[in-house]
Design an enzyme around this catalytic site. Structure first.
Site, PDB file in Angstrom:
ATOM      1  N   ASP A 179      -7.829  10.783  -1.611  1.00  0.00           N
ATOM      2  CA  ASP A 179      -7.166  12.090  -1.675  1.00  0.00           C
ATOM      3  C   ASP A 179      -8.157  13.203  -1.311  1.00  0.00           C
ATOM      4  OD1 ASP A 179      -8.473  11.397  -4.023  1.00  0.00           O
ATOM      5  OD2 ASP A 179      -6.944  12.189  -5.381  1.00  0.00           O
ATOM      6  N   ASP A 222      -4.283   4.203   8.270  1.00  0.00           N
ATOM      7  CA  ASP A 222      -3.120   4.626   9.060  1.00  0.00           C
ATOM      8  C   ASP A 222      -2.888   6.125   8.862  1.00  0.00           C
ATOM      9  OD1 ASP A 222      -0.705   4.377  10.591  1.00  0.00           O
ATOM     10  OD2 ASP A 222       0.418   4.416   8.707  1.00  0.00           O
ATOM     11  N   TYR A 276       0.602  -3.809   3.758  1.00  0.00           N
ATOM     12  CA  TYR A 276       1.398  -4.180   4.921  1.00  0.00           C
ATOM     13  C   TYR A 276       1.782  -5.654   4.900  1.00  0.00           C
ATOM     14  CZ  TYR A 276       0.624   0.111   7.636  1.00  0.00           C
ATOM     15  OH  TYR A 276       0.625   1.402   8.106  1.00  0.00           O
ATOM     16  N   ASP A 334      -3.782   9.685  11.632  1.00  0.00           N
ATOM     17  CA  ASP A 334      -2.807  10.665  12.149  1.00  0.00           C
ATOM     18  C   ASP A 334      -3.282  12.078  11.796  1.00  0.00           C
ATOM     19  OD1 ASP A 334      -1.111   8.601  13.050  1.00  0.00           O
ATOM     20  OD2 ASP A 334       0.694   9.681  12.418  1.00  0.00           O
ATOM     21  N   LYS A 347      -9.527   4.306  -3.488  1.00  0.00           N
ATOM     22  CA  LYS A 347      -8.880   4.980  -4.615  1.00  0.00           C
ATOM     23  C   LYS A 347      -9.249   4.174  -5.859  1.00  0.00           C
ATOM     24  CE  LYS A 347      -5.901   7.976  -6.407  1.00  0.00           C
ATOM     25  NZ  LYS A 347      -6.043   9.449  -6.390  1.00  0.00           N
TER      26      LYS A 347
HETATM   27  C1  IPM Z   1       0.084   2.509  13.782  1.00  0.00           C
HETATM   28  C2  IPM Z   1       1.555   2.504  13.406  1.00  0.00           C
HETATM   29  C3  IPM Z   1       1.932   1.154  12.823  1.00  0.00           C
HETATM   30  C4  IPM Z   1       1.149   0.975  11.531  1.00  0.00           C
HETATM   31  C5  IPM Z   1       3.443   0.917  12.549  1.00  0.00           C
HETATM   32  C6  IPM Z   1       4.282   1.215  13.747  1.00  0.00           C
HETATM   33  C7  IPM Z   1       3.691  -0.468  12.079  1.00  0.00           C
HETATM   34  O1  IPM Z   1       1.858   3.551  12.548  1.00  0.00           O
HETATM   35  O2  IPM Z   1      -0.326   1.663  14.590  1.00  0.00           O
HETATM   36  O3  IPM Z   1      -0.650   3.374  13.321  1.00  0.00           O
HETATM   37  O4  IPM Z   1       1.543   1.504  10.487  1.00  0.00           O
HETATM   38  O5  IPM Z   1       0.128   0.286  11.576  1.00  0.00           O
HETATM   39 MN    MN Z   2       0.219   4.952  12.308  1.00  0.00          MN
END
Ligand code: IPM
Ligand code: MN
Ligand code: NAD
Length: 353
Positions: free
Chosen positions: A219, A243, A141, A247, A186
Site C-alpha cells: 500500500d 499486475d 491467480y 498499470d 503485505k
Molecule cells: C496483464 C493482464 C492479465 C493479468 C489478465 C488479462 C489475465 O492484466 O497481463 O497484466 O492479470 O495478468
Molecule cells: Mn494487468
C-alpha cells in the site's frame, strides 16, 4: 540467424498492434539478413469463437516448439458474461503456466519528451528507470477457487522454491543495473507475504549481500511510486501486486501503450507482450499505440534470440519517433496505429542504411 516465432494477435487492438510488430520484424530480418518464420495462432476470445476454447492445444504445441512467442492482448466485453465458465483470459494464464514463465519483467523508463503526457510532475520523473519483476505463475491467480452463488474463494499459495527462483532473477538483474532490490509485500497481514519476506531476506543475505536491499509494504509502494519513483531500481513482487503496480507505473511513462514485458522461465524461450489489454474502447479505430508491442518485440530480439544490436535499433527507432512527436493520440499525437508503425520502420531502414 533462423528463428521460429509464434504470433498470438488475440482480441480487440491485439491484431492491429500485432500487424505492426510483424512488419517491423520483417524489416529487421531484411536489414540483418535473418530468417524469422512467423506463424499466427489463435488465443483468447478469437480462439473461443473459432474453436470453442481460449487455449487450443495446437496453439500450446506451436509455442512449445517456438524460439519465442509474441502476444497482442486477449479479452473484451463480448466474452465477459459473469456466469461464463470459459473466458479469454484463461488462454493467457494457461499459456504462462504451460510454458512455466514464472518471471515477468516490466521495465518502466519515462522518456523526457513525454514528461508532459504524465500526470506526475516532470521533476519527479527525472532519472526514473524501473524494472518490476512480477511473479507470474503462482499466487491468487492460480490457487484453488470456489465459486458458488453466494460465496467465493481464491486461495493464495506460494512455496519457497517459487519465491526463490523469481527473486533470484530479480537479484541478478539488479546486479546488471544500479544494484538496488526492493521487495514489495503485505507481510503485516498476509502469511504468504511473511514467507516471501523470510525467503527473500535469507536469499539476499546468503547470495546477494552486495545489493542494496529494502522491503516496502504494497500500500505504501502505491504511494512511493508516484511520490519518489526515481528512488527504485528493481522491484520484485507477487503476481497480483505486480499486475496492479505496473498499470500505475504506466502513468509515469505517459501511456499504457508504452509498456512492454517479457515473461521468462528456465529456458531461453519467452513470451513477449505489452502490459496493456485489448482496449475495447478504441479497437478497430486505428487509434491504438503500437509502441508497447514493438518494444516487446525488441525485448524478444534481445532475450530470446540474442540479437542485441537489432533490439537496440528497434528501441532507438521507437524512441526517436517519440522525440519527434510521431506518436498516436494517447500521447498527444495525430498518427494512426499503422502510420506510427510505418514511422518506426522508416527509421529502422534509415539507421541501418
Ligand atoms: C496483464 C493482464 C492479465 C493479468 C489478465 C488479462 C489475465 O492484466 O497481463 O497484466 O492479470 O495478468
Ligand atoms: Mn494487468
Ligand atoms: P486496457 O489495458 O485494455 O485499457 C485501459 C485503458 O488504456 C483504455 O482506455 C485503453 O483505451 C487504453 N489503452 C490500452 N492500451 C492502449 C494502447 N496500446 N494505445 C492506446 N491506449 C491504450 O484495460 P481494460 O480496459 O481494463 O481491459 C480490457 C480487456 O483487456 C479486458 O478483457 C481485460 O481482461 C483484458 N486485458 C488483457 C491483457 C492481456 O492480454 N495481456 C492485459 C490487461 C487486460
Amino acid at each position: 540467424m533462423q528463428a521460429n516465432i509464434v504470433l498470438l494477435p488475440g482480441d480487440g487492438i491485439g491484431p492491429e498492434i500485432m500487424a505492426q510488430a510483424e512488419s517491423a520484424l520483417d524489416a529487421i530480418a531484411a536489414v540483418g539478413g535473418h530468417q524469422f518464420r512467423l506463424v499466427r495462432r489463435p488465443i483468447g476470445g478469437a480462439a473461443i469463437d473459432a474453436l470453442g476454447q481460449p487455449l487450443p492445444s495446437e496453439t500450446v504445441n506451436a509455442c512449445h516448439q517456438a524460439d519465442a512467442v509474441l502476444l497482442g492482448a486477449v479479452g473484451g466485453p463480448r466474452w465477459d458474461r459473469p456466469d461464463s465458465r470459459i473466458r479469454p483470459e484463461q488462454g493467457l494464464l494457461g499459456l504462462r503456466s504451460a510454458l512455466n514463465l514464472f518471471a515477468n519483467l516490466r521495465p518502466v523508463t519515462p522518456h523526457p519528451a513525454l514528461f508532459a503526457a504524465s500526470p506526475i510532475k516532470p521533476e519527479k520523473l527525472q532519472g526514473v528507470d524501473l524494472m518490476v519483476v512480477r511473479e507470474l505463475t503462482g499466487g491468487l491467480y492460480f490457487g484453488r477457487k470456489l465459486e458458488l452463488p453466494d460465496q467465493a474463494e481464491d486461495v493464495c499459495s506460494y512455496s519457497r522454491g517459487e519465491i526463490e527462483r523469481v527473486v533470484r532473477k530479480a537479484a541478478e538483474l539488479a546486479r546488471t543495473r544500479r544494484g538496488k532490490l526492493t521487495l514489495v509485500d503485505k507481510a503485516n497481514v498476509l502469511a504468504t507475504s511473511r514467507l516471501w519476506r523470510r525467503v527473500t531476506e535469507d536469499l539476499v543475505r546468503r547470495e546477494y549481500a552486495d545489493l542494496e536491499f529494502e522491503v516496502v509494504l504494497v500500500d505504501a509502494m502505491a504511494m512511493h511510486l508516484l511520490s519518489r519513483p526515481a528512488d527504485f531500481d528493481v522491484i520484485v513482487t507477487e503476481n497480483l501486486f505486480g499486475d496492479i503496480l505496473t498499470d500505475e507505473a504506466a502513468m509515469l511513462a505517459g501511456s499504457m501503450g508504452l509498456l512492454p514485458s517479457a515473461s521468462l522461465g528456465e529456458t531461453r524461450r519467452g513470451l513477449y507482450e505489452p502490459i496493456h489489454g485489448s482496449a475495447p474502447d478504441i479497437a478497430g479505430k486505428g487509434l491504438a499505440n503500437p509502441f508497447a508491442m514493438l518494444l516487446s518485440a525488441a525485448m524478444m530480439l534481445r532475450l530470446s534470440l540474442g540479437l542485441e544490436d537489432e533490439a537496440a535499433l528497434l528501441e532507438r527507432s521507437v524512441w526517436d519517433c517519440v522525440s519527434a512527436g510521431q506518436v498516436t493520440r494517447d500521447l498527444g499525437g495525430t498518427l494512426s496505429t499503422s502510420d506510427a508503425g510505418a514511422a518506426v520502420r522508416r527509421r529502422l531502414s534509415r539507421v541501418a542504411a
